[in-house]
Motif scaffolding. Structure first.
Motif, short mmCIF file in Angstrom:
data_model
loop_
_atom_site.label_atom_id
_atom_site.label_comp_id
_atom_site.label_asym_id
_atom_site.label_seq_id
_atom_site.Cartn_x
_atom_site.Cartn_y
_atom_site.Cartn_z
N LEU A 96 -6.11 -36.69 -63.60
CA LEU A 96 -6.42 -37.09 -62.22
C LEU A 96 -5.35 -36.56 -61.29
CD1 LEU A 96 -7.34 -40.83 -62.88
CD2 LEU A 96 -8.92 -38.92 -62.68
N ILE A 97 -5.75 -36.13 -60.12
CA ILE A 97 -4.80 -35.67 -59.10
C ILE A 97 -4.94 -36.55 -57.88
CG2 ILE A 97 -6.43 -33.94 -58.19
CD1 ILE A 97 -3.94 -32.23 -57.55
N LEU A 98 -3.81 -36.96 -57.32
CA LEU A 98 -3.78 -37.87 -56.18
C LEU A 98 -3.33 -37.13 -54.94
CD1 LEU A 98 -2.04 -40.90 -57.93
CD2 LEU A 98 -4.45 -40.33 -57.87
N LEU A 135 6.67 -40.86 -49.42
CA LEU A 135 7.66 -41.75 -48.81
C LEU A 135 7.48 -43.20 -49.21
CD1 LEU A 135 7.72 -40.27 -45.19
CD2 LEU A 135 9.16 -39.68 -47.14
N MET A 136 6.45 -43.48 -50.01
CA MET A 136 6.18 -44.85 -50.43
C MET A 136 6.78 -45.07 -51.82
SD MET A 136 2.21 -45.07 -49.21
CE MET A 136 2.05 -46.77 -49.77
N PRO A 137 7.78 -45.94 -51.92
CA PRO A 137 8.40 -46.16 -53.23
C PRO A 137 7.44 -46.82 -54.21
CG PRO A 137 9.20 -47.76 -51.63
CD PRO A 137 8.38 -46.76 -50.86
N GLY A 138 7.49 -46.35 -55.46
CA GLY A 138 6.66 -46.93 -56.50
C GLY A 138 5.19 -46.61 -56.37
N TYR A 139 4.85 -45.51 -55.67
CA TYR A 139 3.43 -45.21 -55.46
C TYR A 139 2.74 -44.88 -56.78
CZ TYR A 139 -0.68 -42.53 -54.21
OH TYR A 139 -1.96 -42.06 -54.13
N MET A 140 3.34 -43.98 -57.59
CA MET A 140 2.71 -43.59 -58.84
C MET A 140 2.61 -44.78 -59.80
SD MET A 140 1.84 -40.46 -58.50
CE MET A 140 1.55 -39.86 -60.14
N ALA A 141 3.65 -45.61 -59.83
CA ALA A 141 3.60 -46.80 -60.69
C ALA A 141 2.48 -47.75 -60.23
CB ALA A 141 4.95 -47.52 -60.67
N THR A 142 2.28 -47.83 -58.92
CA THR A 142 1.19 -48.67 -58.41
C THR A 142 -0.16 -48.14 -58.86
OG1 THR A 142 2.53 -49.23 -56.48
CG2 THR A 142 0.16 -49.62 -56.32
N GLN A 143 -0.33 -46.81 -58.83
CA GLN A 143 -1.60 -46.23 -59.26
C GLN A 143 -1.84 -46.48 -60.75
OE1 GLN A 143 -3.57 -45.15 -56.74
NE2 GLN A 143 -1.78 -45.86 -55.60
N LEU A 179 -6.14 -47.85 -74.04
CA LEU A 179 -5.97 -46.94 -72.90
C LEU A 179 -4.49 -46.65 -72.70
CD1 LEU A 179 -7.38 -45.51 -70.45
CD2 LEU A 179 -6.83 -47.58 -69.13
N ASP A 180 -4.19 -45.40 -72.43
CA ASP A 180 -2.81 -44.98 -72.17
C ASP A 180 -2.79 -44.13 -70.90
OD1 ASP A 180 -0.04 -44.60 -72.57
OD2 ASP A 180 -0.43 -42.64 -73.47
N VAL A 181 -1.92 -44.49 -69.97
CA VAL A 181 -1.82 -43.77 -68.69
C VAL A 181 -0.40 -43.27 -68.53
CG1 VAL A 181 -2.11 -43.93 -66.19
CG2 VAL A 181 -3.59 -45.28 -67.71
N GLN A 182 -0.26 -41.96 -68.32
CA GLN A 182 1.05 -41.34 -68.18
C GLN A 182 1.10 -40.56 -66.87
OE1 GLN A 182 3.67 -41.81 -70.06
NE2 GLN A 182 2.57 -43.08 -71.57
N PRO A 183 1.90 -41.01 -65.89
CA PRO A 183 2.02 -40.24 -64.64
C PRO A 183 3.01 -39.10 -64.81
CG PRO A 183 3.32 -42.24 -64.51
CD PRO A 183 2.62 -42.29 -65.85
N SER A 184 2.79 -38.03 -64.05
CA SER A 184 3.71 -36.91 -64.06
C SER A 184 4.93 -37.23 -63.22
CB SER A 184 3.01 -35.65 -63.52
OG SER A 184 3.93 -34.57 -63.46
N ARG A 185 6.08 -36.73 -63.63
CA ARG A 185 7.31 -37.04 -62.92
C ARG A 185 7.49 -36.20 -61.67
NH1 ARG A 185 11.90 -37.68 -67.74
NH2 ARG A 185 10.90 -39.44 -68.82
N GLU A 186 6.99 -34.98 -61.67
CA GLU A 186 7.26 -34.06 -60.57
C GLU A 186 5.99 -33.62 -59.84
OE1 GLU A 186 9.44 -30.83 -62.17
OE2 GLU A 186 11.20 -32.03 -62.69
#
Length: 476
Positions: free
Chosen positions: A45-47, A64-72, A123-130
């Protein structure tokens, strides 16, 4: 314990080590072969999200929103998204699934939430760091089922993201709609008050009417100043005629007075000439004297008339001054009243303008939020949809065997050392020196086929405690 003693213990306990190693590897291999195969399907998925306040319309980039990826990630793994997946795949319609739920929970709880919890465990969800890419993986026994569930989670996340985006806009749209009605009513009230005030005070042309009245006051004031000057001048001329009218310039400038004065001079000269030639009782003298008296009488009458004219002019100027002064006072009162009216009118007009601006601003935001609340464009895109995997993801037999070899070796060495601690034996000259604390005079080595191999583990003829110790080797 030195390294030589450690090697001797390993050699002596080799069977324990080998047995432990073989058992560990065998059990791992058997378990790996018996465990059902699992397949992992992954959806990328791309945000592309830009946060926007639904009331102010201020945009805030997601970076500019802290914790955005963790929220998703939390949104994807939420119960709400999982329940949508259950509904989309219609798990609850299956008789087998209902029986499984009854068996597991005895009918307690909600079947949708129960199945949602089972799906979330796999289910496993892994966000990209960069980057703004999220990997969503689901593991199942069937590769096609795993791909279907992974894609279903992606679609459910898109729907949830869209709902979370449009819901604030819809709420704001409802609020702004209510405020629009209130502000429209306020504008109507303000316009009604303004119209009523204009009708009450007879205002028809707005501010221009006040400017015309002010200009009229200025004009009357200028006329009053001019009339005052004329009145003062006329009064001075009138005062000048009261003492000696003949000396007054206004009287002297009268044409009739001037003509009569000339006639008087002529008749006086004629009368003097007749008096020298004839007596006073002579008819010609009497006739000339009567004519002279008549002219003098007319002259006095002309003086009185001229003096009266000067006084009349002064009275006219004074009367004009009084009239203008009254008009100026009345106009000034009218302008002051109009000023008060204008101030009140300006306040009412300002209320109308403020209500109009507020209504326009709220209408603009209401239109924008209404469009946002009805939008169906999500900020989440499916970069790579999940496909049924060809190879299973678990068990990983090779990795398990490598770990079993490592673990079996460690366990074998550990069990060997434990057995040696429980049953300590002498395996070298160093064991005697350490255990008995006496010098070693020699080492007997058995003459067999394994002698060359043993020599690699037994030190030959060395002593470190006494200078007189000798090392001998005897063969049987």
């Amino acid at each position: 314990m030195n390294f030589s003693q450690f090697l001797l213990i390993l050699k002596a306990r080799f069977k324990i080590i080998l047995l432990t190693f073989v058992t560990t590897v065998t059990i791992t291999l058997v378990v790996s072969l018996l465990i059902p195969k699992s397949y992992t399907a992954t959806t990328s998925l791309i945000l592309n999200y830009k946060g926007m306040d639904p009331v102010t319309g201020i945009a805030l980039p997601a970076q500019l929103m802290p914790g955005y990826m963790a929220t998703q990630v939390d949104i994807i793994t939420s119960q709400n998204v999982a329940v949508k997946v259950v509904d989309a795949l219609k798990f609850t319609n299956s008789t087998q699934a209902q029986a499984q739920f009854q068996e597991a929970t005895q009918g307690r709880g909600d079947i949708r939430n129960w199945f949602a919890g089972l799906l979330l465990k796999k289910l496993d969800v892994q966000p990209s760091r960069e980057s703004s890419v999220i990997e969503l993986s689901f593991t199942g026994a069937d590769p096609e089922f795993a791909a279907i569930v992974a894609n279903a989670f992606a679609v459910a996340y898109q729907e949830t993201s869209l709902q979370l985006k449009t819901a604030p806009a819809q709420i704001a749209s409802t609020y702004l709609g209510t405020q629009t009605k209130v502000l429209r009513e306020n504008l109507k009230v303000a316009q009604t008050n303004l119209s009523a005030y204009q009708q009450e005070n007879g205002i028809t042309s707005g501010i221009e009417q006040f400017d015309a009245e002010s200009a009229k006051l200025n004009e009357l004031t200028a006329q009053l100043v001019a009339a005052q000057g004329n009145a003062i001048e006329a009064s001075s001329r009138q005062n000048g005629t009261r003492g000696n009218a003949e000396q007054s310039p206004d009287v002297a400038a009268n044409p009739l007075v001037q003509s009569l004065k000339v006639q008087i001079s002529s008749t006086d000269a004629k009368l003097a000439d007749i008096a020298q030639r004839l007596g006073q009782n002579h008819p010609q003298y009497q006739s000339a004297k009567a004519e002279a008296d008549k002219i003098k009488s007319e002259y006095q009458e002309a003086l009185r008339n001229a003096t009266a004219n000067v006084g009349g002019t002064a009275r006219i100027h004074q009367q004009r001054e009084g009239e203008l002064r009254a008009q100026v006072a009345a106009q000034k009162t009218k302008v002051l009243a109009l000023n008060r009216t204008r101030d009140q009118l300006a306040l009412l007009q300002k209320d109308v303008d403020n209500a109009q601006r507020a209504l326009e601003a709220v209408n603009q935001r209401f239109t924008q939020t209404s469009l946002e609340g009805q939008g169906n464009q999500t900020d989440v895109g499916i970069l790579n949809p999940a496909v049924p995997p060809i190879k299973h993801s678990s068990p990983k037999t090779l990795v398990n065997l490598i770990l079993a070899i490592f673990l079996g070796t460690l366990l074998g060495v550990g069990f060997a050392l434990l057995a040696e601690l429980l049953d300590r034996r002498v395996r070298s000259a160093d064991d005697i020196q350490e255990g008995v604390a006496i010098p070693v005079l020699g080492v007997i080595v058995s003459d067999s086929l394994e002698q060359p191999r043993r020599r690699r583990f037994i030190p030959l003829l060395r002593s470190s405690k006494t200078k007189n110790s000798n090392y001998l080797s005897f063969k049987n």
